[in-house]
Write a protein that holds these residues in place. Structure first.
Motif, PDB file in Angstrom:
ATOM      1  N   PHE A 197       0.813  -1.214   0.000  1.00 37.40           N
ATOM      2  CA  PHE A 197       0.000   0.000   0.000  1.00 37.40           C
ATOM      3  C   PHE A 197       0.848   1.267   0.000  1.00 37.40           C
ATOM      4  O   PHE A 197       0.675   2.135  -0.853  1.00 37.40           O
ATOM      5  N   ASN A 201       0.868   3.715  -3.121  1.00 33.08           N
ATOM      6  CA  ASN A 201       0.066   4.928  -2.956  1.00 33.08           C
ATOM      7  C   ASN A 201       0.896   6.182  -3.151  1.00 33.08           C
ATOM      8  O   ASN A 201       0.424   7.166  -3.732  1.00 33.08           O
ATOM      9  N   THR A 212      -5.633  -2.543  -3.024  1.00 31.53           N
ATOM     10  CA  THR A 212      -5.223  -2.168  -1.675  1.00 31.53           C
ATOM     11  C   THR A 212      -5.480  -0.689  -1.410  1.00 31.53           C
ATOM     12  O   THR A 212      -5.959  -0.313  -0.335  1.00 31.53           O
ATOM     13  N   VAL A 213      -5.171   0.136  -2.384  1.00 34.42           N
ATOM     14  CA  VAL A 213      -5.426   1.577  -2.249  1.00 34.42           C
ATOM     15  C   VAL A 213      -6.920   1.841  -2.127  1.00 34.42           C
ATOM     16  O   VAL A 213      -7.363   2.678  -1.316  1.00 34.42           O
TER      17      VAL A 213
END
Length: 253
Positions: A197, A201, A212-213
């Motif tokens: 992440f 990100n 995941t983001v």
């Protein structure tokens, strides 16, 4: 009897998070202290069928990134580990593979971000892929370093003595011998990239929305149904990999 009870408890602990996520995905207005949602709706799940659904797009991006990182890192790690094993002071070079893990992923992303920007890859899938490889390639090198022992070198030399070309020795001798470890490395590097992440990100600057983001985004928006659906999609590939490798994991030494 005790073994059955233990299996039942372990299965319950394993399936409980999936059941909770399933309830969150279909529940509406679920508030404490209610034990179960007062109402149910399939709106979040039906949204997956729409052509422009963000979750399916995030799933595709995550599969593309994690799959590409796994293949490139495993192939590169195999070659780098071989080169390290054939040079003097190989252990010293292997120790350098631990350097990316001396820093948190977010701090590592901050350090490499200026180079990603100079390469005009900021906010792109290529920039995130390059950043993930900086973590996955050393990891693959460490895993595959244990294969390049004296025995593996002797097998390769024997194949060359019997008339194999270097490519034939690699394809017919080394790769079959290394396949169990290569398979493990593929799975591990896939999961390493799949669940990342912080690095993704930061390097994507919000433009590469992986699953995941998206999970963190929906949690921040307090959108429990979409966060639960995204989490279930996030857990699906690891569960399938676990089932696919069940025989290898349960094999007795």
């Amino acid at each position: 009897m005790r073994s059955r009870l233990l299996v039942f408890l372990l299965a319950t602990l394993f399936l409980l998070p999936f059941g909770l996520l399933g309830l969150l995905a279909v529940g509406e207005g679920w508030r404490f202290p209610d034990a179960l949602p007062p109402a149910y709706s399939l709106a979040a799940l039906r949204g997956l069928l729409s052509a422009d659904n963000d979750l399916l797009a995030g799933l595709g991006r995550s599969l593309l990134l994690a799959g590409s990182v796994a293949v490139v890192a495993t192939a590169g790690g195999f070659g780098v580990a071989r080169a390290v094993a054939r040079t003097g002071g190989g252990q010293r070079w292997l120790l350098l593979s631990y350097l990316p893990y001396a820093l948190p992923p977010v701090l590592l992303a901050v350090l490499v971000q200026p180079f990603i920007i100079r390469m005009h890859l900021s906010g792109s899938v290529g920039g995130v892929l390059l950043g993930l490889l900086l973590v996955a390639l050393p990891f693959a090198t460490l895993l595959l370093g244990s294969f390049w022992t004296r025995q593996a070198t002797e097998y390769e030399q024997l194949a060359r003595t019997l008339g194999c070309t270097p490519r034939q020795a690699l394809r017919l001798v080394l790769l079959p011998l290394a396949w169990p470890l290569l398979r493990t490395t593929l799975v591990q590097t896939f999961l390493l990239s799949w669940f990342d992440f912080g690095l993704t990100n930061l390097l994507s600057v919000g433009k590469v929305r992986t699953l995941t983001v998206q999970v963190f985004t929906y949690v921040g928006e307090a959108n429990a149904p979409l966060a639960a659906v995204a989490s279930l999609l996030l857990l699906l590939p690891p569960a399938l990999l676990l089932l696919a490798n069940k025989s290898a994991l349960l094999r007795k030494p």
